[in-house]
Structures are given as structure tokens and as C-alpha cells.
Design an enzyme around this catalytic site. Structure first.
Site, PDB file in Angstrom:
ATOM      1  N   ASP A 209      36.368  43.682  39.519  1.00 44.04           N
ATOM      2  CA  ASP A 209      35.335  42.675  39.786  1.00 44.04           C
ATOM      3  C   ASP A 209      35.938  41.267  39.901  1.00 44.04           C
ATOM      4  OD1 ASP A 209      32.290  42.376  39.719  1.00 44.04           O
ATOM      5  OD2 ASP A 209      32.839  40.919  38.182  1.00 44.04           O
ATOM      6  N   GLU A 259      52.125  54.696  35.879  1.00 45.73           N
ATOM      7  CA  GLU A 259      52.492  55.549  34.726  1.00 45.73           C
ATOM      8  C   GLU A 259      51.871  56.933  34.889  1.00 45.73           C
ATOM      9  OE1 GLU A 259      50.867  53.476  31.318  1.00 45.73           O
ATOM     10  OE2 GLU A 259      52.292  51.811  31.543  1.00 45.73           O
TER      11      GLU A 259
HETATM   12  C1  NOJ Z   1      30.545  40.929  41.452  1.00 51.47           C
HETATM   13  C2  NOJ Z   1      29.581  42.026  41.171  1.00 51.47           C
HETATM   14  O1  NOJ Z   1      29.580  42.921  42.260  1.00 51.47           O
HETATM   15  C3  NOJ Z   1      28.245  41.377  40.929  1.00 51.47           C
HETATM   16  O2  NOJ Z   1      27.209  42.319  40.880  1.00 51.47           O
HETATM   17  C4  NOJ Z   1      28.326  40.553  39.679  1.00 51.47           C
HETATM   18  O3  NOJ Z   1      27.133  39.830  39.521  1.00 51.47           O
HETATM   19  C5  NOJ Z   1      29.493  39.560  39.733  1.00 51.47           C
HETATM   20  N1  NOJ Z   1      30.679  40.112  40.276  1.00 51.47           N
HETATM   21  C6  NOJ Z   1      29.809  39.054  38.350  1.00 51.47           C
HETATM   22  O4  NOJ Z   1      30.390  40.088  37.586  1.00 51.47           O
END
Ligand code: NOJ
Ligand code: CA
Length: 547
Positions: A209, A259
Site C-alpha cells: 500500500d 529466502e
Molecule cells: C491505498 C488503498 O488502496 C486505499 O484504499 C487506502 O485508503 C489508502 N491506500 C490508505 O491506506
């Protein structure tokens, strides 16, 4: 427990079709209105029949749900509303039995405010080791009453919140999602060990993310960045995003992935104006894959689409990593609806008006959605699908505001409706409580008539969207090749996007409202019923030239 497959293709992800599951909205096994791991496990045969290679599971970890699960209180457990670790293991086991890989979501930019680390930080003193795991600063202005910098949250408002002792902490998303300090060695170790925790349980890969935000420039005085999304172009000098140092984190992670046998794969989520910087995250020494959102940002426009496809293919090649495509996700209005909007209407603005200005023609939206998908699936590389797109679902643009859960709604002061319209629980049956999602309603309301798009209404029905996806994925398994050269054909016709893959497979999209001549050769699949005289408007064909 190491579910390794010695004879497996270690680069399977380079051409994989990955299906994103947003677990709370997929299938509910215990009638509490919330999708869960057991619900997903019970639907694995459906996904195997669809023909996907892997599931990417959005966060299922314990979470207070300030941001739909992207606010994690424990990175190494399952939220009790969704199941337990044993359920997760059973899911992985059964998925592997059906040759489906599992990719989990890692959220390293921020934790939940309920993560024990943040709770400790709040109790600890300014300058303590507990505070150093996050980004705490004194305020500015008289008595420190102003935030430390002008950084804004993506969901609206300042990226800083003040705590009772006067210090401020940084959160690029909601205030319940405090940002971690990636200059802190303990933070780095914790994530490396979290990757190992899931890899040891048998997961095949990770989706990272906001991967481009970890390495922030925190040197004093903090540099100005008042417009998080419009600070363009990103060139490595921004204080928050895509800094050169971020790549050292992924070089370290690559060693962890390697790994394992086979090495675990990873895909970065990053938002860039250019694919040349995007694909750096996919270098073989880093994550291997990165989402390319360029198709997702296009209108239904032939020149735009050709432009981004050409550029991404070139830019990915320079970096040596995998190529990816995405049309829909849990963060964007569903692509059939987007592609039915006029080019000058922004999807957020359309949603803000409850999908009423302008209204879209659902038939046209579905036609374009199918055509776009067949085009994407004919491109070299890997494709990411979002749950429900195989049913041709449209964005639910008119959710009543009192049902909205996305923090975007509140933080934008009730202006932006946010992302709930693509997160509405799936319809499995024509009728019944929550159209077969679960036994007792669903956490977001489903629209009337949702059952017409259900799995039950489409499964085995010739010409349905679901059957088109199945057939396309079946054909793609045979046709997809790792050779990523494309020959563009018919370029003089401004209404047609036409390319040939190196193994003779062709894809042609007709953007006009009139029939276009059929290419030579055998038609393999068509997104609309075939017309004897040509390719119908808003449709895509795959063909192969007869030898
Ligand atoms: C990207 C994620 O896909 C989204 O849903 C989220 O709100 C933000 N990152 C923050 O984690
Ligand atoms: Ca449930």
C-alpha cells in the site's frame, strides 16, 4: 509450514490474472452482513471456474475500520469479524489445491491509532523511543498552536493532529492512521518480520500500500507540500513521495522474498504522473511488479489509450520488471460507469451528483466495460481484476449519504462521496436476502435489481458478461506470451485500436458507433454478439490469422 512448489514457474506473476477480493464485500458465511474469510473459501470453486491465477486479498486484519481496513491494529492476525488465523490457513490450503495463489495486502505507511505502538506513543513522553516510531513534532506559531507544516491529508484537512500534551503527529490519510517513521530501525525490522510471518504461512505474494510514501524528508525545517496530489511532476525531490531512498527499503524486502522457494512476489501501489518512475518499483532487485494505473485514468478514448499502452510497455521494459494493467479497484468508480461518462466529466464530480448529471446509459456502460476488459486482457503482462467486474457491475452512484462509510465523505465536509459505490456487497443470486451475499442484509445497501447482474443470472448463460470473462481467461491461458512486442495495425483509422501480438494473436477495438471491417482470420472471442458485416461499435474482438 512452507507450501513450496519446487517445480513451479517462479515468474508466474509476470502474466498472471489476479483477482482482487475486498473481503467485507465478497461473501458472508455467518449472516452478520459482513463478508468473511470462510465466505471467500466457500466461493473458491467459483473463482477456479472463472480461471484466475491468484487472489489479492485487501486487508482482513484487526481494524477499527476508520479506512475500510487500511487502518491496521495487528498485522499478524485476522479480524475476529472476518474469521481467525485457522480460517486463513484453510483458505490458503484450499486455494492452493485449486491452483490459485494468495497475495496479501501490507500497509507500511501507517498503522491504526489502535495499534499497540501508537497507544504506547500517546502514553510516552515527547522525544521517547515510542514516539520515534511515528512522526511526532512540536507545533509552530505562538504556543505551538499551528501544525508543524502545511502537509494535507489525502482525505481532506491537515495531515497533522495535535494530542493533549501539545505535540502533533503526521497522518497522510485519516487521523486514525498515524504515519510510521521509516527512519526507525525497529519499524523496518517489524515489517520484514511481518513479511516472513505471512510467507511462512504459505502466502505467495504481497501488495504494498502507498509504496512510494515511506521515505519522507523529515529534516528540519519540514519542507512545504501543500498539494499532495498535484505536486507534479514527481522527480525524486518531493518531501513526501517517491524519494530515491524509498528504493532501499524494497531492495531489503527483495532479499526476504528470495529466502523462499519459489521467491514470493510483490506488487507496489504507487501513484505517479509518469510510468517511467512508476516502473522503477518493479525492478527485479525490488518488488518485481507495480500497478500501472494508466488505463484507469483514461476516458473511453482511442488515442489516449494507445498513448498510455505504448508508453507503459516501453517504460516497463527499461526497468526489467513485470508489466501490469488495472481497470477497476476498491478505490475507483467501476470502469463500465467511468467509460460511459463524457471525457470532460470527472468521475468524482459525477458521484457527488449521485450519478444524475449526467445519467449514464447502463447498456452503453456495460458494452464499453466489456470491450475495455477484452482489450486489457490481450495486452502483454499481468492483469488485475476487481471483484464483481466479471458480472459487469456498474458503480452504485446513488448510495444514500447516511449509509456512506468511506472517510472521504466526512473529511471532505460532505462534498466527495468516496469509494463505497464500488464496495457494495456482491450479488450471488437473483433474489433473496442480500442477493445471496449473506443471510441477513449487507453492510452497504445493494440497489434494487442487483439480482439481474448476479452470478446466478449469468452463470452458464451464453453471451453474459461472466461467460465472456471465463472464455477470455481460458483463451488467454493459451495465447498469452511473455514476448511483449506489439505491432500496431490500422493506425490510419482514428476509431480503431488494433494490435498484433508476436504469436499472431490480434485484438481490435471499435470506438465508433458504426460497424468496422472485420480483420482477416478467425474470430476467437467478441465482447458483443458477432455481426456478419463487421465489428459492432464499442466492442472488442480477438482474432488469429489463419496460417
Ligand atoms: C491505498 C488503498 O488502496 C486505499 O484504499 C487506502 O485508503 C489508502 N491506500 C490508505 O491506506
Ligand atoms: Ca460474516
Amino acid at each position: 509450514m512452507n507450501h513450496s512448489h519446487p517445480a513451479a514457474d517462479v515468474s508466474w506473476w509476470r502474466t498472471a490474472v489476479v483477482y482482487q477480493v475486498y473481503p467485507r464485500s465478497f461473501s458472508d458465511s455467518n449472516a452478520d452482513g459482513i463478508g468473511d474469510i470462510e465466505g471467500l473459501r466457500s466461493r473458491l470453486p467459483y473463482l477456479a471456474d472463472l480461471g484466475i491465477d491468484a487472489i489479492w486479498l485487501s486487508p482482513f486484519y484487526p481494524s477499527p475500520l476508520a479506512d475500510g481496513g487500511y487502518d491496521i491494529a495487528d498485522y499478524r492476525d485476522v479480524d475476529s469479524r472476518l474469521g481467525c488465523l485457522a480460517d486463513f490457513d484453510a483458505l490458503t490450503h484450499d486455494a492452493h489445491g485449486l491452483a490459485i495463489k494468495i497475495i496479501v495486502d501490507i500497509v507500511p505507511n501507517h498503522t491504526s491509532e489502535r495499534h499497540p505502538w501508537f497507544e504506547q506513543a500517546l502514553r510516552a513522553a515527547p522525544g521517547s523511543a515510542a514516539r520515534d516510531r511515528y512522526i511526532f513534532r512540536d507545533g509552530t506559531g505562538p504556543d505551538g498552536k499551528d501544525p508543524p507544516s502545511d502537509w494535507r491529508s489525502h482525505f481532506g484537512g491537515s495531515a497533522w493532529d495535535q494530542i493533549p500534551d501539545g505535540q502533533w503527529y503526521c497522518h497522510l490519510f485519516t487521523r486514525e492512521q498515524p504515519d510510521l517513521n521509516w527512519g526507525n530501525e525497529e519499524v523496518r525490522q517489524y515489517f520484514v518480520n511481518t513479511l516472513r510471518f505471512w510467507a511462512n504461512r504459505g502466502v505467495d505474494g504481497f501488495r504494498i500500500d502507498v509504496a512510494h510514501s515511506l521515505a519522507k524528508d523529515l529534516s528540519e525545517p519540514l519542507r512545504s507540500q501543500p498539494h499532495l496530489d498535484s505536486q507534479l511532476p514527481l522527480d525524486g525531490t518531493d518531501p513526501l513521495y517517491d524519494r530515491e531512498e524509498v528504493h532501499t527499503i524494497y531492495e531489503e524486502w527483495r532479499k526476504v522474498f528470495d529466502e523462499y522457494d519459489p521467491p514470493r512476489m510483490a506488487v507496489a501501489e504507487t501513484w505517479h504522473p509518469t510510468s517511467s518512475r512508476t516502473y522503477r518499483y518493479a525492478r527485479p532487485t525490488e518488488l518485481g511488479q507495480v500497478f500501472d494505473f494508466s488505463l484507469l485514468k483514461c476516458s473511453w478514448d482511442r488515442d489516449q489509450l494507445i498513448g498510455v499502452i505504448r508508453r507503459s510497455i516501453e517504460d516497463h521494459r527499461d526497468a526489467g520488471g513485470g508489466l501490469t494493467w488495472v481497470l477497476s479497484s476498491h478505490d475507483e468508480p467501476r470502469h463500465p460507469s467511468r467509460f460511459a461518462l463524457p471525457a470532460d466529466v470527472r468521475p468524482e464530480a459525477w458521484l457527488a451528483g449521485n450519478g444524475a448529471s449526467p445519467t449514464i446509459d447502463p447498456k452503453m456502460a456495460k458494452r464499453r466495460g466489456r470491450a475495455a476488459t477484452l482489450m486489457m486482457l490481450a495486452l502483454p503482462g499481468s492483469a488485475y481484476l476487481y471483484q464483481g467486474e466479471e458480472l459487469g457491475l456498474l458503480e452504485v452512484a446513488d448510495l444514500p449519504v447516511e449509509s456512506l462509510q468511506d472517510p472521504t465523505w466526512e473529511r471532505s465536509g460532505g462534498v466527495l462521496k468516496g469509494r463505497d459505490g464500488c464496495r457494495v456487497p456482491l450479488p450471488w443470486t437473483r433474489a433473496g436476502s442480500s442477493f445471496g451475499f449473506g443471510g441477513n442484509g449487507s453492510w452497504l445497501p445493494q440497489p434494487d435489481g442487483f439480482g439481474d447482474d448476479s452470478v446466478e443470472a449469468q452463470d452458464g448463460i451464453g453471451g453474459s458478461c461472466l461467460e465472456m470473462y471465463k472464455e477470455a481467461l481460458r483463451l488467454r491461458k493459451k495465447l498469452q506470451t511473455r514476448d511483449d512486442t506489439l505491432d500496431w495495425l490500422n493506425t490510419e483509422d482514428g476509431d480503431v485500436l488494433h494490435f498484433r501480438r508476436s504469436n499472431g494473436w490480434e485484438c481490435v477495438v471499435n470506438f465508433s458507433g458504426t460497424l468496422k471491417p472485420l480483420p482477416h482470420g478467425t474470430v476467437l472471442i467478441s465482447s458483443q454478439p458477432l455481426h456478419p458485416l463487421g465489428i459492432p461499435g464499442d466492442s472488442t474482438l480477438w482474432t488469429r490469422r489463419d496460417p
